[in-house]
Design a protein around this motif. Sequence first.
Motif, PDB file in Angstrom:
ATOM      1  N   SER A 245       0.824  -1.206   0.000  1.00 15.96           N
ATOM      2  CA  SER A 245       0.000   0.000   0.000  1.00 15.96           C
ATOM      3  C   SER A 245       0.861   1.260   0.000  1.00 15.96           C
ATOM      4  CB  SER A 245      -0.931  -0.009   1.214  1.00 15.96           C
ATOM      5  OG  SER A 245      -1.733   1.157   1.251  1.00 15.96           O
ATOM      6  N   ASP A 246       1.948   1.246   0.765  1.00 18.44           N
ATOM      7  CA  ASP A 246       2.844   2.406   0.805  1.00 18.44           C
ATOM      8  C   ASP A 246       3.482   2.653  -0.557  1.00 18.44           C
ATOM      9  OD1 ASP A 246       2.355   2.995   3.454  1.00 18.44           O
ATOM     10  OD2 ASP A 246       4.092   1.892   4.216  1.00 18.44           O
ATOM     11  N   PHE A 247       3.932   1.595  -1.220  1.00 19.29           N
ATOM     12  CA  PHE A 247       4.551   1.760  -2.535  1.00 19.29           C
ATOM     13  C   PHE A 247       3.520   2.199  -3.578  1.00 19.29           C
ATOM     14  CE2 PHE A 247       8.211  -0.332  -0.726  1.00 19.29           C
ATOM     15  CZ  PHE A 247       9.270   0.174  -1.460  1.00 19.29           C
ATOM     16  N   ILE A 248       2.283   1.743  -3.441  1.00 20.84           N
ATOM     17  CA  ILE A 248       1.222   2.216  -4.341  1.00 20.84           C
ATOM     18  C   ILE A 248       1.026   3.717  -4.158  1.00 20.84           C
ATOM     19  CG2 ILE A 248      -1.256   2.114  -4.832  1.00 20.84           C
ATOM     20  CD1 ILE A 248      -1.131  -0.885  -4.165  1.00 20.84           C
ATOM     21  N   ASP A 249       1.092   4.188  -2.912  1.00 20.65           N
ATOM     22  CA  ASP A 249       0.966   5.622  -2.649  1.00 20.65           C
ATOM     23  C   ASP A 249       2.076   6.407  -3.349  1.00 20.65           C
ATOM     24  OD1 ASP A 249      -1.313   5.411  -1.161  1.00 20.65           O
ATOM     25  OD2 ASP A 249      -0.330   5.573   0.789  1.00 20.65           O
ATOM     26  N   VAL A 250       3.311   5.912  -3.258  1.00 20.92           N
ATOM     27  CA  VAL A 250       4.421   6.596  -3.916  1.00 20.92           C
ATOM     28  C   VAL A 250       4.187   6.645  -5.423  1.00 20.92           C
ATOM     29  CG1 VAL A 250       6.897   6.555  -4.431  1.00 20.92           C
ATOM     30  CG2 VAL A 250       6.088   5.968  -2.140  1.00 20.92           C
ATOM     31  N   TYR A 251       3.809   5.509  -5.991  1.00 22.37           N
ATOM     32  CA  TYR A 251       3.625   5.458  -7.436  1.00 22.37           C
ATOM     33  C   TYR A 251       2.468   6.360  -7.880  1.00 22.37           C
ATOM     34  CZ  TYR A 251       3.216   3.678 -12.159  1.00 22.37           C
ATOM     35  OH  TYR A 251       3.167   3.585 -13.535  1.00 22.37           O
ATOM     36  N   THR A 252       1.424   6.428  -7.090  1.00 22.75           N
ATOM     37  CA  THR A 252       0.288   7.280  -7.421  1.00 22.75           C
ATOM     38  C   THR A 252       0.711   8.749  -7.479  1.00 22.75           C
ATOM     39  OG1 THR A 252      -1.293   5.743  -6.423  1.00 22.75           O
ATOM     40  CG2 THR A 252      -2.019   8.015  -6.714  1.00 22.75           C
ATOM     41  N   GLN A 253       1.534   9.172  -6.516  1.00 20.68           N
ATOM     42  CA  GLN A 253       2.004  10.557  -6.526  1.00 20.68           C
ATOM     43  C   GLN A 253       2.935  10.815  -7.711  1.00 20.68           C
ATOM     44  OE1 GLN A 253       0.247  12.245  -4.409  1.00 20.68           O
ATOM     45  NE2 GLN A 253      -0.464  10.296  -3.567  1.00 20.68           N
ATOM     46  N   LEU A 254       3.776   9.827  -8.047  1.00 21.28           N
ATOM     47  CA  LEU A 254       4.664   9.985  -9.203  1.00 21.28           C
ATOM     48  C   LEU A 254       3.848  10.097 -10.492  1.00 21.28           C
ATOM     49  CD1 LEU A 254       7.526  10.046 -10.369  1.00 21.28           C
ATOM     50  CD2 LEU A 254       7.458   7.548 -10.477  1.00 21.28           C
ATOM     51  N   LEU A 255       2.792   9.310 -10.597  1.00 18.04           N
ATOM     52  CA  LEU A 255       1.926   9.384 -11.770  1.00 18.04           C
ATOM     53  C   LEU A 255       1.214  10.730 -11.855  1.00 18.04           C
ATOM     54  CD1 LEU A 255       0.203   5.898 -12.120  1.00 18.04           C
ATOM     55  CD2 LEU A 255       1.963   6.904 -13.559  1.00 18.04           C
ATOM     56  N   ALA A 256       0.827  11.252 -10.705  1.00 17.72           N
ATOM     57  CA  ALA A 256       0.187  12.569 -10.698  1.00 17.72           C
ATOM     58  C   ALA A 256       1.146  13.629 -11.231  1.00 17.72           C
ATOM     59  CB  ALA A 256      -0.266  12.913  -9.282  1.00 17.72           C
ATOM     60  N   LEU A 257       2.407  13.537 -10.829  1.00 17.48           N
ATOM     61  CA  LEU A 257       3.409  14.486 -11.314  1.00 17.48           C
ATOM     62  C   LEU A 257       3.660  14.300 -12.805  1.00 17.48           C
ATOM     63  CD1 LEU A 257       5.931  14.242  -8.335  1.00 17.48           C
ATOM     64  CD2 LEU A 257       4.550  16.243  -8.939  1.00 17.48           C
ATOM     65  N   TRP A 258       3.764  13.041 -13.227  1.00 14.05           N
ATOM     66  CA  TRP A 258       3.991  12.750 -14.641  1.00 14.05           C
ATOM     67  C   TRP A 258       2.845  13.286 -15.498  1.00 14.05           C
ATOM     68  CZ3 TRP A 258       1.355   9.686 -18.234  1.00 14.05           C
ATOM     69  CH2 TRP A 258       2.048   9.406 -19.424  1.00 14.05           C
ATOM     70  N   THR A 259       1.619  13.102 -15.017  1.00 14.75           N
ATOM     71  CA  THR A 259       0.448  13.582 -15.747  1.00 14.75           C
ATOM     72  C   THR A 259       0.457  15.110 -15.822  1.00 14.75           C
ATOM     73  OG1 THR A 259      -0.843  11.665 -15.030  1.00 14.75           O
ATOM     74  CG2 THR A 259      -2.069  13.557 -15.842  1.00 14.75           C
ATOM     75  N   ALA A 260       0.797  15.750 -14.708  1.00 17.31           N
ATOM     76  CA  ALA A 260       0.843  17.217 -14.695  1.00 17.31           C
ATOM     77  C   ALA A 260       1.911  17.745 -15.648  1.00 17.31           C
ATOM     78  CB  ALA A 260       1.111  17.705 -13.277  1.00 17.31           C
ATOM     79  N   ALA A 261       3.018  17.030 -15.760  1.00 17.00           N
ATOM     80  CA  ALA A 261       4.126  17.486 -16.597  1.00 17.00           C
ATOM     81  C   ALA A 261       3.888  17.229 -18.073  1.00 17.00           C
ATOM     82  CB  ALA A 261       5.420  16.818 -16.154  1.00 17.00           C
ATOM     83  N   THR A 262       3.209  16.133 -18.393  1.00 23.82           N
ATOM     84  CA  THR A 262       3.038  15.750 -19.797  1.00 23.82           C
ATOM     85  C   THR A 262       1.674  16.098 -20.357  1.00 23.82           C
ATOM     86  OG1 THR A 262       2.293  13.519 -19.196  1.00 23.82           O
ATOM     87  CG2 THR A 262       4.663  13.845 -19.518  1.00 23.82           C
ATOM     88  N   ALA A 263       0.727  16.444 -19.472  1.00 21.10           N
ATOM     89  CA  ALA A 263      -0.638  16.766 -19.899  1.00 21.10           C
ATOM     90  C   ALA A 263      -1.189  15.683 -20.796  1.00 21.10           C
ATOM     91  CB  ALA A 263      -0.678  18.124 -20.599  1.00 21.10           C
ATOM     92  N   THR A 264      -0.934  14.422 -20.448  1.00 21.95           N
ATOM     93  CA  THR A 264      -1.404  13.295 -21.237  1.00 21.95           C
ATOM     94  C   THR A 264      -2.861  13.013 -20.903  1.00 21.95           C
ATOM     95  OG1 THR A 264       0.792  12.340 -21.277  1.00 21.95           O
ATOM     96  CG2 THR A 264      -1.022  10.857 -21.775  1.00 21.95           C
ATOM     97  N   GLY A 265      -3.707  12.964 -21.925  1.00 23.93           N
ATOM     98  CA  GLY A 265      -5.127  12.702 -21.715  1.00 23.93           C
ATOM     99  C   GLY A 265      -5.506  11.287 -22.083  1.00 23.93           C
ATOM    100  N   ASN A 266      -6.730  10.912 -21.753  1.00 25.04           N
ATOM    101  CA  ASN A 266      -7.298   9.624 -22.130  1.00 25.04           C
ATOM    102  C   ASN A 266      -6.479   8.445 -21.602  1.00 25.04           C
ATOM    103  OD1 ASN A 266      -9.384  10.817 -23.711  1.00 25.04           O
ATOM    104  ND2 ASN A 266      -7.856  11.214 -25.294  1.00 25.04           N
ATOM    105  N   THR A 267      -5.986   8.529 -20.385  1.00 28.95           N
ATOM    106  CA  THR A 267      -5.263   7.418 -19.785  1.00 28.95           C
ATOM    107  C   THR A 267      -5.836   7.153 -18.409  1.00 28.95           C
ATOM    108  OG1 THR A 267      -3.574   8.608 -18.542  1.00 28.95           O
ATOM    109  CG2 THR A 267      -3.174   8.312 -20.898  1.00 28.95           C
ATOM    110  N   VAL A 268      -5.442   6.023 -17.848  1.00 28.41           N
ATOM    111  CA  VAL A 268      -5.888   5.667 -16.501  1.00 28.41           C
ATOM    112  C   VAL A 268      -5.422   6.709 -15.492  1.00 28.41           C
ATOM    113  CG1 VAL A 268      -3.860   4.267 -15.989  1.00 28.41           C
ATOM    114  CG2 VAL A 268      -5.988   3.788 -14.799  1.00 28.41           C
ATOM    115  N   TYR A 269      -4.357   7.442 -15.823  1.00 30.72           N
ATOM    116  CA  TYR A 269      -3.798   8.389 -14.883  1.00 30.72           C
ATOM    117  C   TYR A 269      -4.727   9.580 -14.644  1.00 30.72           C
ATOM    118  CZ  TYR A 269       0.122   5.666 -16.604  1.00 30.72           C
ATOM    119  OH  TYR A 269       0.919   4.642 -16.992  1.00 30.72           O
ATOM    120  N   ASP A 270      -5.659   9.814 -15.544  1.00 33.47           N
ATOM    121  CA  ASP A 270      -6.581  10.927 -15.364  1.00 33.47           C
ATOM    122  C   ASP A 270      -7.436  10.758 -14.109  1.00 33.47           C
ATOM    123  OD1 ASP A 270      -5.648  12.026 -17.666  1.00 33.47           O
ATOM    124  OD2 ASP A 270      -7.282  11.293 -18.911  1.00 33.47           O
TER     125      ASP A 270
END
Length: 283
Positions: A245-270
């Motif tokens: 669960s802790d590692f999922i939390d880290v990855y979720t925050q990293l994905l949030a940053l990646w999404t903010a930086a790349t503005a990638t749409g239509n993905t699970v990260y949205d």
Amino acid sequence: MATTLSPSDFDIVDALTQTWVSTGHQALSSSAPTDWRYGNVGSRHYTAIAEVNGELVLARWPRVKQLPWGFDREVSQHMIAAAYDLSPTILASDQHNQALLLPYLKPSMISWQDAALALRAVHALPQTAPRLNITHAMNYWFERAPEQPWTAQQQHDLTRWAEALFVTHQHDAVFSHGDYSVSNVLRNPRSQCVVIDWEYACVAPRWWDLAILCQTEQLSDAKRRSLLTQYWRRSPVAHELEILSDFIDVYTQLLALWTAATATGNTVYDAITLTDHPIIAGR
């Protein structure tokens, strides 16, 4: 989905097939555009399928080029995995366009259970990739986000927390895929699972790939327990679920940053909620 190739895409095809011709295969015919499909929504790569000399092949190249050394590393890690029958053979590569030509593998239903079993073999590969610096990864995307999703102080606290977690579990470091989702697992003609997209290969705690798989598949607590049972071949204990669960939390925050930086749409990260973590929520 587009059915024609742009002139630059033809350059990629030419570079790839000319390399493959040297091994005795014929190049694509002039009618090639009708044979190609590319531009998968939500993917970081373009993919194209065509018939070359009676054989179906798959070309894939990034929407945005990575640094040259990054592509070289991806190719080398792919080749190492292929030597262990964990990746399809690379038929040709085009360094300039960062494209790979691979045998086409017919899509098949890969479950997260299948992916969990295949992950054991991935984690047994030689540790030839660089160690993941989670602080660098999180700061890299934070600094490149046009609109940063949280404050610099929150980012500092997040990276310290993430780094402490990785240090605590560094004794359990293995060769990690770094982007281990079901979409990157295919099945070869022998019905064996093989893995593609080694761009983020690294040495990291085994929990990292498990967390990525859980997050991208949006697994419930019950399914997370089942995944660990598949992976460990035994029932997990409570503290192992907490670590996951802790590692999922880290990855979720990293994905949030990646999404903010790349503005990638239509993905699970949205679907990521940026305020889930206590540091961000102010708790």
